[in-house]
Design an enzyme around this catalytic site. Structure first.
Site, PDB file in Angstrom:
ATOM      1  N   CYS A   1     -12.442 -20.540  16.336  1.00  0.00           N
ATOM      2  CA  CYS A   1     -12.645 -20.285  14.911  1.00  0.00           C
ATOM      3  C   CYS A   1     -11.977 -19.000  14.448  1.00  0.00           C
ATOM      4  CB  CYS A   1     -14.143 -20.215  14.602  1.00  0.00           C
ATOM      5  SG  CYS A   1     -14.993 -18.890  15.479  1.00  0.00           S
TER       6      CYS A   1
ATOM      7  N   CYS B   1     -18.888 -29.246  10.953  1.00  0.00           N
ATOM      8  CA  CYS B   1     -17.847 -29.141  11.976  1.00  0.00           C
ATOM      9  C   CYS B   1     -18.377 -29.287  13.402  1.00  0.00           C
ATOM     10  CB  CYS B   1     -17.123 -27.806  11.840  1.00  0.00           C
ATOM     11  SG  CYS B   1     -16.379 -27.554  10.210  1.00  0.00           S
TER      12      CYS B   1
ATOM     13  N   CYS C   1     -11.287 -21.837   6.222  1.00  0.00           N
ATOM     14  CA  CYS C   1     -12.726 -21.751   5.965  1.00  0.00           C
ATOM     15  C   CYS C   1     -13.388 -20.791   6.948  1.00  0.00           C
ATOM     16  CB  CYS C   1     -13.349 -23.138   6.062  1.00  0.00           C
ATOM     17  SG  CYS C   1     -15.090 -23.188   5.579  1.00  0.00           S
ATOM     18  N   CYS C   2     -13.041 -20.905   8.238  1.00  0.00           N
ATOM     19  CA  CYS C   2     -13.609 -20.005   9.243  1.00  0.00           C
ATOM     20  C   CYS C   2     -13.210 -18.559   8.965  1.00  0.00           C
ATOM     21  CB  CYS C   2     -13.149 -20.408  10.642  1.00  0.00           C
ATOM     22  SG  CYS C   2     -13.978 -21.854  11.316  1.00  0.00           S
TER      23      CYS C   2
ATOM     24  N   CYS D   1     -20.995 -24.674  12.563  1.00  0.00           N
ATOM     25  CA  CYS D   1     -21.427 -25.110  11.235  1.00  0.00           C
ATOM     26  C   CYS D   1     -21.720 -26.617  11.239  1.00  0.00           C
ATOM     27  CB  CYS D   1     -20.349 -24.795  10.205  1.00  0.00           C
ATOM     28  SG  CYS D   1     -20.151 -23.027   9.888  1.00  0.00           S
TER      29      CYS D   1
END
Length: 244
Positions: free
Chosen positions: A235, A210, A118-119, A207
């Site tokens: 990240c 997270c 995702c990162c 985010c």
């Protein structure tokens, strides 16, 4: 303006400026030829923006919008923009890549298969695209930010993670030798804006899904990706230059 440093000069400058003040390192960065910008997301970066503003030199600022930030963070970005009267260049992820990830794995896949995918889509790829247009970037990294990964950060370095073929990207870390206390002493003394989430126990803010507040005596990075190993809280934005 000074010429863009070669790799040999970068090492020499890192040694020469190792014990100099953040403002002196920042002034060197802003005097470099080519396109240089401050990467902005948190408290450290606002300190850099304030210092750059006080130096009176032209400077650029960019920020990554992952699409998953806290509402307070979006408000904070706009507060900083208005406070300093600056343009903040917002970088967005590729919508097709985000859509494919969400459609295939849902909105919270990182809780099962770690945060790196995702990162990579929401942060690393947009950063890589932005840095391809720059000759150098300025970050708020500190040596004490993350156990096991950031303790050897130099104040100036050749960016091994984002340099391209035939192009050397220079990375400046003016706050490398500062502590969190140094950052917050500056913020209070200069009365500069900060993310209101800090008043709710958040220290390192990323985010929304997270990031969570930390308890007393917990390290600041324990509030990031808390379901993963404590010594690997990165990240990917700086992973190419960190010690393993």
């Amino acid at each position: 303006m000074t010429a863009i440093p070669t790799i040999d000069l970068v090492d020499a400058l890192a040694t020469e400026y190792a014990d100099k003040s953040p403002s002196e390192i920042l002034e060197l960065a802003l005097s470099q030829e080519g396109e240089i910008a401050i990467s902005f997301s948190g408290a450290e970066d606002v300190v850099l923006i304030d210092m750059a503003h006080n130096l009176g030199k032209p400077f650029r600022v960019f920020s990554l919008d992952t699409g998953r930030l806290h509402p307070e963070t979006y408000q904070f970005i706009d507060t900083v923009r208005k406070h300093y009267g600056i343009k903040i260049e917002i970088c967005f992820p590729e919508s097709d890549a985000v859509q494919q990830l969400v459609n295939e794995k849902g909105l919270f896949s990182f809780y099962q298969d770690d945060h790196k995918e995702c990162c990579g889509i929401r942060k690393v790829q947009p950063l890589r695209k932005k840095l391809a247009t720059l000759d150098g970037w300025i970050t708020g990294q500190r040596k004490d930010q993350s156990p096991g990964t950031r303790t050897a950060i130099p104040v100036i370095q050749a960016d091994a993670g984002f340099s391209g073929e035939g192009k050397q990207l220079i990375k400046y870390n003016p706050l490398a030798n500062w502590s969190s206390a140094d950052v917050w002493n500056y913020i209070r003394m200069m009365e500069i804006p900060y993310n209101p989430l800090h008043e709710k126990g958040f220290i390192s803010i990323g985010c929304e899904p997270c990031t969570r507040p930390v308890l007393p005596n917990q390290h600041e990075r324990e509030g990031r990706w808390w379901w993963e190993e404590a010594t690997h809280k990165e990240c990917g934005l700086h992973a190419g230059n960190l010690q393993k």
